[in-house]
Design an enzyme around this catalytic site. Sequence first.
Site, PDB file in Angstrom:
ATOM      1  N   HIS A 144     -12.837  -1.874   1.789  1.00  0.00           N
ATOM      2  CA  HIS A 144     -11.410  -2.033   2.065  1.00  0.00           C
ATOM      3  C   HIS A 144     -11.035  -1.657   3.495  1.00  0.00           C
ATOM      4  O   HIS A 144     -10.580  -2.492   4.255  1.00  0.00           O
ATOM      5  CB  HIS A 144     -10.614  -1.202   1.048  1.00  0.00           C
ATOM      6  CG  HIS A 144      -9.135  -1.389   1.119  1.00  0.00           C
ATOM      7  ND1 HIS A 144      -8.308  -1.165   0.037  1.00  0.00           N
ATOM      8  CD2 HIS A 144      -8.304  -1.754   2.129  1.00  0.00           C
ATOM      9  CE1 HIS A 144      -7.045  -1.398   0.387  1.00  0.00           C
ATOM     10  NE2 HIS A 144      -7.022  -1.753   1.662  1.00  0.00           N
ATOM     11  N   TYR A 153     -10.742  25.825  21.411  1.00  0.00           N
ATOM     12  CA  TYR A 153     -10.561  25.124  22.678  1.00  0.00           C
ATOM     13  C   TYR A 153      -9.839  23.784  22.555  1.00  0.00           C
ATOM     14  O   TYR A 153      -9.526  23.149  23.561  1.00  0.00           O
ATOM     15  CB  TYR A 153     -11.934  24.874  23.332  1.00  0.00           C
ATOM     16  CG  TYR A 153     -12.697  26.140  23.615  1.00  0.00           C
ATOM     17  CD1 TYR A 153     -12.347  26.946  24.704  1.00  0.00           C
ATOM     18  CD2 TYR A 153     -13.750  26.537  22.815  1.00  0.00           C
ATOM     19  CE1 TYR A 153     -13.034  28.128  24.972  1.00  0.00           C
ATOM     20  CE2 TYR A 153     -14.446  27.721  23.075  1.00  0.00           C
ATOM     21  CZ  TYR A 153     -14.088  28.501  24.165  1.00  0.00           C
ATOM     22  OH  TYR A 153     -14.770  29.657  24.409  1.00  0.00           O
ATOM     23  N   GLU A 165       0.814  -1.213   0.000  1.00  0.00           N
ATOM     24  CA  GLU A 165       0.000   0.000   0.000  1.00  0.00           C
ATOM     25  C   GLU A 165       0.854   1.273   0.000  1.00  0.00           C
ATOM     26  O   GLU A 165       0.350   2.357   0.317  1.00  0.00           O
ATOM     27  CB  GLU A 165      -0.932   0.020   1.216  1.00  0.00           C
ATOM     28  CG  GLU A 165      -1.988  -1.072   1.214  1.00  0.00           C
ATOM     29  CD  GLU A 165      -3.089  -0.850   0.183  1.00  0.00           C
ATOM     30  OE1 GLU A 165      -2.883  -0.028  -0.740  1.00  0.00           O
ATOM     31  OE2 GLU A 165      -4.126  -1.496   0.301  1.00  0.00           O
ATOM     32  N   HIS A 225      -7.898  -2.101   8.443  1.00  0.00           N
ATOM     33  CA  HIS A 225      -9.065  -2.804   7.922  1.00  0.00           C
ATOM     34  C   HIS A 225     -10.102  -2.950   9.040  1.00  0.00           C
ATOM     35  O   HIS A 225     -10.718  -4.003   9.203  1.00  0.00           O
ATOM     36  CB  HIS A 225      -8.667  -4.171   7.382  1.00  0.00           C
ATOM     37  CG  HIS A 225      -7.783  -4.114   6.183  1.00  0.00           C
ATOM     38  ND1 HIS A 225      -7.208  -5.233   5.623  1.00  0.00           N
ATOM     39  CD2 HIS A 225      -7.350  -3.066   5.427  1.00  0.00           C
ATOM     40  CE1 HIS A 225      -6.478  -4.888   4.569  1.00  0.00           C
ATOM     41  NE2 HIS A 225      -6.545  -3.573   4.434  1.00  0.00           N
ATOM     42  N   TYR A 241     -20.544  14.516  16.784  1.00  0.00           N
ATOM     43  CA  TYR A 241     -19.635  15.620  16.436  1.00  0.00           C
ATOM     44  C   TYR A 241     -18.192  15.166  16.251  1.00  0.00           C
ATOM     45  O   TYR A 241     -17.327  15.943  15.829  1.00  0.00           O
ATOM     46  CB  TYR A 241     -19.709  16.741  17.462  1.00  0.00           C
ATOM     47  CG  TYR A 241     -19.302  16.380  18.877  1.00  0.00           C
ATOM     48  CD1 TYR A 241     -17.969  16.196  19.229  1.00  0.00           C
ATOM     49  CD2 TYR A 241     -20.261  16.246  19.874  1.00  0.00           C
ATOM     50  CE1 TYR A 241     -17.599  15.884  20.526  1.00  0.00           C
ATOM     51  CE2 TYR A 241     -19.901  15.935  21.173  1.00  0.00           C
ATOM     52  CZ  TYR A 241     -18.566  15.750  21.499  1.00  0.00           C
ATOM     53  OH  TYR A 241     -18.201  15.436  22.778  1.00  0.00           O
ATOM     54  N   HIS A 255      -3.220   3.131   8.143  1.00  0.00           N
ATOM     55  CA  HIS A 255      -4.210   2.465   7.294  1.00  0.00           C
ATOM     56  C   HIS A 255      -4.617   1.165   7.970  1.00  0.00           C
ATOM     57  O   HIS A 255      -3.754   0.372   8.351  1.00  0.00           O
ATOM     58  CB  HIS A 255      -3.626   2.176   5.914  1.00  0.00           C
ATOM     59  CG  HIS A 255      -4.429   1.211   5.098  1.00  0.00           C
ATOM     60  ND1 HIS A 255      -5.781   1.338   4.905  1.00  0.00           N
ATOM     61  CD2 HIS A 255      -4.065   0.076   4.434  1.00  0.00           C
ATOM     62  CE1 HIS A 255      -6.218   0.344   4.146  1.00  0.00           C
ATOM     63  NE2 HIS A 255      -5.191  -0.445   3.857  1.00  0.00           N
TER      64      HIS A 255
END
Length: 219
Positions: free
Chosen positions: A160, A215, A80, A100, A119, A98
């Site tokens: 993926h 903040y 990758e 899975h 949020y 990265h």
Amino acid sequence: MSDQQRDAIGRAWDGVVATARRTAAEGLVVGTSGNVSARVGDTVLVTPSGVPYDRLGPQDAVGVDLAGHRVLGELAPTSELPLHLAVYRNTDASAVVHTHAVHATAVSTLVPEVPPVHYAAAMLGGTVRVAAYARYGTDELAANMLTALRDRTGCLLQNHGTVTHGATLDEAYDRTAQLEWLCRLWLAASSVPGRTPSLLSPAQLSDVQEALKGYGQPG
């Protein structure tokens, strides 16, 4: 290479290995799936292909330049690598994670973006997008990822997994964990029969982003 550069690379590699082991210990990857990298100057230290994280030591460090040419170590870098290099060439990131992760990967098969049920999405720059599917290790996947990452610090890869980046390995990892939690939350809420989760509006997410500027992280 100066002693100072060698020390910096050594510390960064230790961080890459520790973060990779953390992704496995906390269930975000299975076996050797997923990968981690850190940038030190023009050198990108990245986990190697096919080596279990618990076997990695200082002698296994793998480094490439921004063109992908190996400049350190004997092991082959992760397949990758194009994902990691694309992030470093197009952002000011110093670390990429990265994975899975199960819930995030599940969500990537269902929707074009993660529904903003919390949020926490604002901590990744806004509603998290899903990059269009392409085979792992390809330049096409890296290009799709960059589209999804525009103005964001994390995205999903369709069918993926996840990609997040940050100024430090800890920051990149925390964003991965937050993204997996966000996906798990939406899956749980949306599975209640006859009920539809309430979602935050773009204005509400923007309000959180402004608060983060003033903040910092909540908690």
